[in-house]
Scaffold this active site. Sequence first.
Site, PDB file in Angstrom:
ATOM      1  NE  ARG A  20     -72.706  47.729 -51.957  1.00 32.66           N
ATOM      2  CZ  ARG A  20     -71.433  47.615 -51.605  1.00 32.66           C
ATOM      3  NH1 ARG A  20     -70.594  48.582 -51.872  1.00 32.66           N
ATOM      4  NH2 ARG A  20     -71.017  46.544 -50.977  1.00 32.66           N
ATOM      5  CE  LYS A  64     -55.736  37.365 -49.940  1.00 29.91           C
ATOM      6  NZ  LYS A  64     -55.053  38.504 -49.475  1.00 29.91           N
ATOM      7  N   GLY A  80     -68.311  40.151 -52.937  1.00 32.46           N
ATOM      8  CA  GLY A  80     -68.323  41.074 -54.069  1.00 32.46           C
ATOM      9  C   GLY A  80     -68.177  40.389 -55.416  1.00 32.46           C
ATOM     10  N   GLY A 113     -67.388  42.489 -47.435  1.00 31.94           N
ATOM     11  CA  GLY A 113     -66.696  42.236 -46.169  1.00 31.94           C
ATOM     12  C   GLY A 113     -67.666  41.972 -45.028  1.00 31.94           C
TER      13      GLY A 113
HETATM   14  P1  ADP Z   1     -65.692  37.322 -53.096  1.00 33.58           P
HETATM   15  O1  ADP Z   1     -65.415  38.767 -53.463  1.00 33.58           O
HETATM   16  O2  ADP Z   1     -66.886  36.784 -53.802  1.00 33.58           O
HETATM   17  O3  ADP Z   1     -65.709  37.096 -51.610  1.00 33.58           O
HETATM   18  P2  ADP Z   1     -62.929  36.691 -53.308  1.00 33.58           P
HETATM   19  O4  ADP Z   1     -62.615  38.127 -53.184  1.00 33.58           O
HETATM   20  O5  ADP Z   1     -62.548  35.797 -52.187  1.00 33.58           O
HETATM   21  O6  ADP Z   1     -64.462  36.469 -53.655  1.00 33.58           O
HETATM   22  O7  ADP Z   1     -62.213  36.087 -54.582  1.00 33.58           O
HETATM   23  C1  ADP Z   1     -62.449  36.560 -55.871  1.00 33.58           C
HETATM   24  C2  ADP Z   1     -61.230  36.447 -56.727  1.00 33.58           C
HETATM   25  O8  ADP Z   1     -60.695  35.134 -56.653  1.00 33.58           O
HETATM   26  C3  ADP Z   1     -61.518  36.686 -58.186  1.00 33.58           C
HETATM   27  O9  ADP Z   1     -60.862  37.851 -58.601  1.00 33.58           O
HETATM   28  C4  ADP Z   1     -60.978  35.464 -58.894  1.00 33.58           C
HETATM   29  O10 ADP Z   1     -60.287  35.760 -60.081  1.00 33.58           O
HETATM   30  C5  ADP Z   1     -60.023  34.898 -57.870  1.00 33.58           C
HETATM   31  N1  ADP Z   1     -59.804  33.457 -58.047  1.00 33.58           N
HETATM   32  C6  ADP Z   1     -60.695  32.476 -58.064  1.00 33.58           C
HETATM   33  N2  ADP Z   1     -60.121  31.295 -58.299  1.00 33.58           N
HETATM   34  C7  ADP Z   1     -58.794  31.531 -58.458  1.00 33.58           C
HETATM   35  C8  ADP Z   1     -57.672  30.713 -58.730  1.00 33.58           C
HETATM   36  N3  ADP Z   1     -57.797  29.393 -58.895  1.00 33.58           N
HETATM   37  N4  ADP Z   1     -56.464  31.312 -58.822  1.00 33.58           N
HETATM   38  C9  ADP Z   1     -56.338  32.636 -58.630  1.00 33.58           C
HETATM   39  N5  ADP Z   1     -57.363  33.466 -58.378  1.00 33.58           N
HETATM   40  C10 ADP Z   1     -58.585  32.921 -58.288  1.00 33.58           C
HETATM   41 MG    MG Z   2     -63.714  39.949 -52.962  1.00 32.16          MG
END
Ligand code: ADP
Ligand code: MG
Length: 396
Positions: A39, A200, A353, A376
């Site tokens: 960053r 989620k 992230g 976000g």
């Molecule tokens: P990003 O930060 O890229 O937007 P998210 O915050 O939505 O992604 O999700 C990231 C998290 O999702 C990671 O910590 C990962 O471990 C978790 N994750 C991915 N697949 C699963 C799963 N099948 N069950 C539980 N957690 C999961």
């Molecule tokens: Mg995230």
Amino acid sequence: MELKKTVRDVNLSGQKILVRVDFNVPFSPGTLEIANTKRISASIPTLQYLLDNDAAIVICSHLGRPKGREVAGLSLRPIWDKLNQMLGLESAFCPSLDFSEISAASQKVNPGEVLLLENLRFHPGEETNDLKFAQNLANLADIYVNDAFGAAHRHHASVQGVTNYIPSVAGLLLEKEILSLQSVLTMPKRPFTAVLGGAKVSDKINVVRNLMTVADNILIGGGMAATFLAAESVFVGDSQVEETFIDSANQLMKESRALDCEIVLPNDAVVSKCFGPDSSNRICDVSDIKDGEMLLDIGPSTSLLFKDVLSATASALWNGPMGVYEWPQYSKGTRAVAESLSRENITSVIGGGSTVDAVSSLGLEARMEHVSTGGGASLEFLEGRDLPGITSLIDI
Ligand code: ADP
Ligand code: MG
């Protein structure tokens, strides 16, 4: 989103510029060692551009969540050192956010010089968008430049409030973020595939809803796949299903057909009875998930299926890992997608992230068209929402 003026559209010479950057970097746990400097380096092109154009620069940023109080571990001092190294100069640092002090410090900054202010969130007015605080910030400069994409979804004083008082334009990083994300939403090279995952479904449902109107395919993995599978009446054992979103998932699957967007769900998975890094696991068809088992990664057949779709894709957007990628035995699906997206003739935009973290730890960042610096903020952008840090800048 309309086009906004940038640093290239204003006269900078001899002007004092307040630049809002996103220096909200991670530190190695328990230390003042910056774990990832991306960053900071991402802000250098704008800062260098301002210096090259003979501007005097006052930089401001937040770091972490001190909640309006001074917190020693969240000072910008360690970042100041790194910034000086990257810019190859000795900038000044103002350790207080007291108006008389920042005002005196900023008056001393001459063209070609830089002042860094202390963590904005040490002041309670930052997060409440206190207009007096915003006006004080604006009084430091002639022009405001927002280069903090990671904070562009915040209605905070240094993001939105300040733009009420002085001409406000985008920095080069903010411009690149807008153009990259905007181009996948409005005129993607086709076929265009979105890959969505993460923990989620509640975090991503509005992204699915918005992308469905532009994407040719949406590949769904990660924990959120369980809710979509449940919506298709697949038994997913102990997987983290968000019951209240089953109906929306079902509705989206129906709507996507009418919109000619194909939503593709996993056909196999790596499942385990225990949520842990060394848990024993097995690969099975999604129709064969047993009581007590949970889906922790997409399976090899799904990886191949996703790879096939991506090999026929011209542009792609990825947000959300395919599994619990932090644990090696559940990281294969994420790796497969990262590799597919890093091939030569696909334009790939990465947001989120964890997703960015996964791509960079695989060393594939440089092979992507754009890797967003905003978690976000990129999600809200992809949901089609207006971000206050962007809408408040001057239109072209
Ligand atoms: P990003 O930060 O890229 O937007 P998210 O915050 O939505 O992604 O999700 C990231 C998290 O999702 C990671 O910590 C990962 O471990 C978790 N994750 C991915 N697949 C699963 C799963 N099948 N069950 C539980 N957690 C999961
Ligand atoms: Mg995230």
